[in-house]
Scaffold this active site. Structure first.
Site, PDB file in Angstrom:
ATOM      1  N   ARG A 109       0.819  -1.228   0.000  1.00 22.53           N
ATOM      2  CA  ARG A 109       0.000   0.000   0.000  1.00 22.53           C
ATOM      3  C   ARG A 109       0.847   1.270   0.000  1.00 22.53           C
ATOM      4  NH1 ARG A 109      -3.085  -3.077   3.713  1.00 22.53           N
ATOM      5  NH2 ARG A 109      -4.861  -3.997   2.638  1.00 22.53           N
TER       6      ARG A 109
ATOM      7  N   LYS B  15       3.573  11.437 -11.228  1.00 22.75           N
ATOM      8  CA  LYS B  15       2.678  10.697 -12.123  1.00 22.75           C
ATOM      9  C   LYS B  15       3.352   9.365 -12.431  1.00 22.75           C
ATOM     10  CE  LYS B  15      -0.032  14.187 -14.575  1.00 22.75           C
ATOM     11  NZ  LYS B  15      -0.305  14.815 -15.882  1.00 22.75           N
TER      12      LYS B  15
ATOM     13  N   GLU C 106      10.810  19.184 -24.357  1.00 23.05           N
ATOM     14  CA  GLU C 106      10.105  19.446 -23.087  1.00 23.05           C
ATOM     15  C   GLU C 106      10.709  20.660 -22.373  1.00 23.05           C
ATOM     16  OE1 GLU C 106       7.374  17.806 -21.977  1.00 23.05           O
ATOM     17  OE2 GLU C 106       7.355  15.887 -23.040  1.00 23.05           O
TER      18      GLU C 106
ATOM     19  N   LYS D  52       8.386  23.203 -12.908  1.00 19.81           N
ATOM     20  CA  LYS D  52       7.531  22.029 -12.683  1.00 19.81           C
ATOM     21  C   LYS D  52       7.233  21.871 -11.186  1.00 19.81           C
ATOM     22  CE  LYS D  52       6.209  17.480 -13.760  1.00 19.81           C
ATOM     23  NZ  LYS D  52       6.235  16.343 -14.639  1.00 19.81           N
TER      24      LYS D  52
ATOM     25  N   GLU E 141      -3.777  17.864 -10.845  1.00 13.67           N
ATOM     26  CA  GLU E 141      -4.230  18.424 -12.120  1.00 13.67           C
ATOM     27  C   GLU E 141      -5.737  18.719 -12.115  1.00 13.67           C
ATOM     28  OE1 GLU E 141      -1.991  16.653 -15.432  1.00 13.67           O
ATOM     29  OE2 GLU E 141      -3.755  16.989 -16.674  1.00 13.67           O
TER      30      GLU E 141
ATOM     31  N   ARG F 114      -1.560  22.364 -13.508  1.00  9.66           N
ATOM     32  CA  ARG F 114      -0.698  21.278 -13.980  1.00  9.66           C
ATOM     33  C   ARG F 114      -1.004  20.927 -15.433  1.00  9.66           C
ATOM     34  NH1 ARG F 114       1.663  16.091 -10.692  1.00  9.66           N
ATOM     35  NH2 ARG F 114       2.973  15.387 -12.407  1.00  9.66           N
TER      36      ARG F 114
ATOM     37  N   ASN G 260       0.889  20.036 -20.220  1.00 11.21           N
ATOM     38  CA  ASN G 260       0.515  19.210 -21.373  1.00 11.21           C
ATOM     39  C   ASN G 260       0.536  20.001 -22.678  1.00 11.21           C
ATOM     40  OD1 ASN G 260       0.127  17.082 -19.619  1.00 11.21           O
ATOM     41  ND2 ASN G 260      -2.039  17.556 -19.313  1.00 11.21           N
TER      42      ASN G 260
ATOM     43  N   HIS H 218       0.691  18.382 -26.127  1.00  4.80           N
ATOM     44  CA  HIS H 218       0.475  16.952 -25.959  1.00  4.80           C
ATOM     45  C   HIS H 218      -0.779  16.436 -26.658  1.00  4.80           C
ATOM     46  CE1 HIS H 218       3.783  17.283 -23.191  1.00  4.80           C
ATOM     47  NE2 HIS H 218       3.738  15.999 -22.901  1.00  4.80           N
TER      48      HIS H 218
ATOM     49  N   HIS I 158      -0.171  13.736 -29.155  1.00  4.41           N
ATOM     50  CA  HIS I 158      -0.689  12.384 -28.958  1.00  4.41           C
ATOM     51  C   HIS I 158      -1.298  11.851 -30.254  1.00  4.41           C
ATOM     52  CE1 HIS I 158      -2.660   8.928 -27.134  1.00  4.41           C
ATOM     53  NE2 HIS I 158      -3.667   9.232 -27.927  1.00  4.41           N
TER      54      HIS I 158
ATOM     55  N   HIS J 255       8.226  10.517 -28.422  1.00  2.00           N
ATOM     56  CA  HIS J 255       7.265  11.341 -27.684  1.00  2.00           C
ATOM     57  C   HIS J 255       7.668  12.818 -27.709  1.00  2.00           C
ATOM     58  CE1 HIS J 255       4.438  12.629 -24.628  1.00  2.00           C
ATOM     59  NE2 HIS J 255       5.440  13.115 -23.927  1.00  2.00           N
TER      60      HIS J 255
HETATM   61  N1  GLY Z   1       4.245  15.416 -17.703  1.00  2.00           N
HETATM   62  C1  GLY Z   1       3.198  16.221 -17.288  1.00  2.00           C
HETATM   63  C2  GLY Z   1       2.979  16.202 -15.811  1.00  2.00           C
HETATM   64  O1  GLY Z   1       3.794  15.701 -15.083  1.00  2.00           O
HETATM   65  O2  GLY Z   1       1.963  16.684 -15.356  1.00  2.00           O
END
Ligand code: GLY
Length: 375
Positions: free
Chosen positions: A125, A147, A189, A231, A241, A246, A250, A253, A257, A271
């Site tokens: 957990r 993430k 990025e 960040k 997010e 946050r 993106n 993206h 995508h 990517h």
């Molecule tokens: N890569 C985007 C984020 O971490 O929110």
């Protein structure tokens, strides 16, 4: 050297950016090795490339301090982010007697970080982990912010959890062995941070991007530290997010995508390359809406092209139309909606979430872009 805090209440952690920090791992990660002082092996996860490059040095450094590393090695590439590999990894951690106060060490790019982070989110957990990212893309983005995910047959990163690392150790020296193409993909990025929220950084990247790509130490450290500082601020404000903060990360993206999906998520388009072209499309679409000047949209495209990244849709040689690319975007969001949130620009360094974008207009825009000749 730079130390940046991700200021999450009760779960704050440091991102250490320092040339050669990998070579002093036992000292840099001292607090996270202590639970292994009784003799249990320290769990390290790597892909076969990072294992080949760095495991022997880490083994020797740990041995000097009385620690022994045990390695779980995965194949490089997205195939490691799957249920079977996750099952093998969690079984391996449990067999090694992992406890909730232990930390697992993730040495690799985004794939290793995402896999280990998710395994640690669900094992017992929730146990701890330390990120040691070895690609520029992982150093400036995926290793920070918590993430974590694997891919399934329904799509990429759809099974996962928010689970923050306890420490991130970034050694710019490890990028010496990174292929140039992956370096450029990670640099996309970096440009993203300038475009989404820091005009001065974007200006600096226009002048110094070639030094970053050439891995000149001072330029590289500045680029990584500035990216991570932004960040860290955004993650601290909007970890999950939910506040349109946050989501700014993106930028590029949604378009990107669709391009990755159309090219089969393959080496045809990495990517970071997809994000680069996605940012050009976001800038050009913002200009089409009259929200960004043509000259600023041109500057964004030029910075991306100057880095050797794709800046024109025809360069991909796609045979599809705009509607098909929009279908990929819809599929991503599991919706038949006529609109989706898009990250657009009101200026260089001023991204925002637009919720009034008509997907039919996006398809028409992409049809135009698919035959556009100049950058
Ligand atoms: N890569 C985007 C984020 O971490 O929110």
């Amino acid at each position: 050297m730079a130390v940046i805090e991700v200021a999450l209440a009760g779960r704050a952690y440091e991102v250490v950016i320092e040339e050669g920090v990998l070579g002093r791992l036992p000292a840099a990660a001292d607090a996270f090795l202590r639970s292994y002082a009784g003799g249990r092996a320290v769990p390290f996860v790597a892909d076969s490339n990072t294992h080949r490059l760095f495991a022997a040095g880490i083994d020797a450094d740990l041995a000097e301090q009385g620690f022994v590393a045990d390695w779980f090695v995965v194949e490089p590439g997205e195939d490691a982010k799957t249920w079977p590999v996750l099952e093998r990894l969690t079984d391996w951690l449990l067999a090694g007697g992992v406890t909730r106060s232990d930390h697992v060490f993730a040495l690799g790019g985004g794939v290793v970080g995402d896999l280990v982070g998710f395994a640690c989110a669900i094992t017992k957990r929730g146990c701890g982990f330390v990120q040691i990212p070895t690609t520029l893309l992982a150093q400036v983005d995926s290793s920070v912010g918590g993430k974590t995910a694997i891919n399934t047959k329904s799509g990429k990163n759809l099974i996962g959890a928010f689970h923050q690392p306890a420490l991130v150790l970034i050694d710019p020296l490890v990028l010496a062995t990174l292929p140039d193409r992956e370096m450029r993909a990670g640099f996309a990025e970096v440009i993203k941070y300038g475009l989404l929220g820091d005009t001065a950084f974007f200006d600096w990247l226009e002048l110094n991007g070639d030094k970053v790509l050439a891995r000149e130490p001072a330029a590289l450290e500045h680029a990584i530290a500035t990216s991570i500082a932004m960040k860290a601020r955004i993650v601290a404000e909007d970890e999950r997010e939910t506040l349109d903060r946050r989501a700014l990360l993106n930028l590029g993206h949604t378009f990107g995508h669709a391009l990755e999906a159309e090219t089969g998520f393959s080496d045809r388009l990495l990517h970071g390359e997809a994000v680069a072209l996605g940012m050009v499309l976001a800038a050009r679409y913002s200009a089409r809406r009259g929200e960004l000047s043509d000259s600023d949209s041109g500057r964004a495209a030029q910075a991306i092209a100057a880095a050797g990244l794709p800046a024109r849709l025809p360069s991909l040689g796609l045979t599809c139309d705009g509607a098909r690319l929009v279908d990929h975007m819809r599929h991503d969001k599991k919706a038949e909606a006529s609109t989706l949130p898009f990250l657009l620009l009101k200026g260089l360094g001023a991204a925002y979430v637009a919720r009034d974008v008509d997907l039919a207009d996006i398809a028409a825009f992409l049809d135009d872009e698919l035959v556009r000749s100049a950058v």
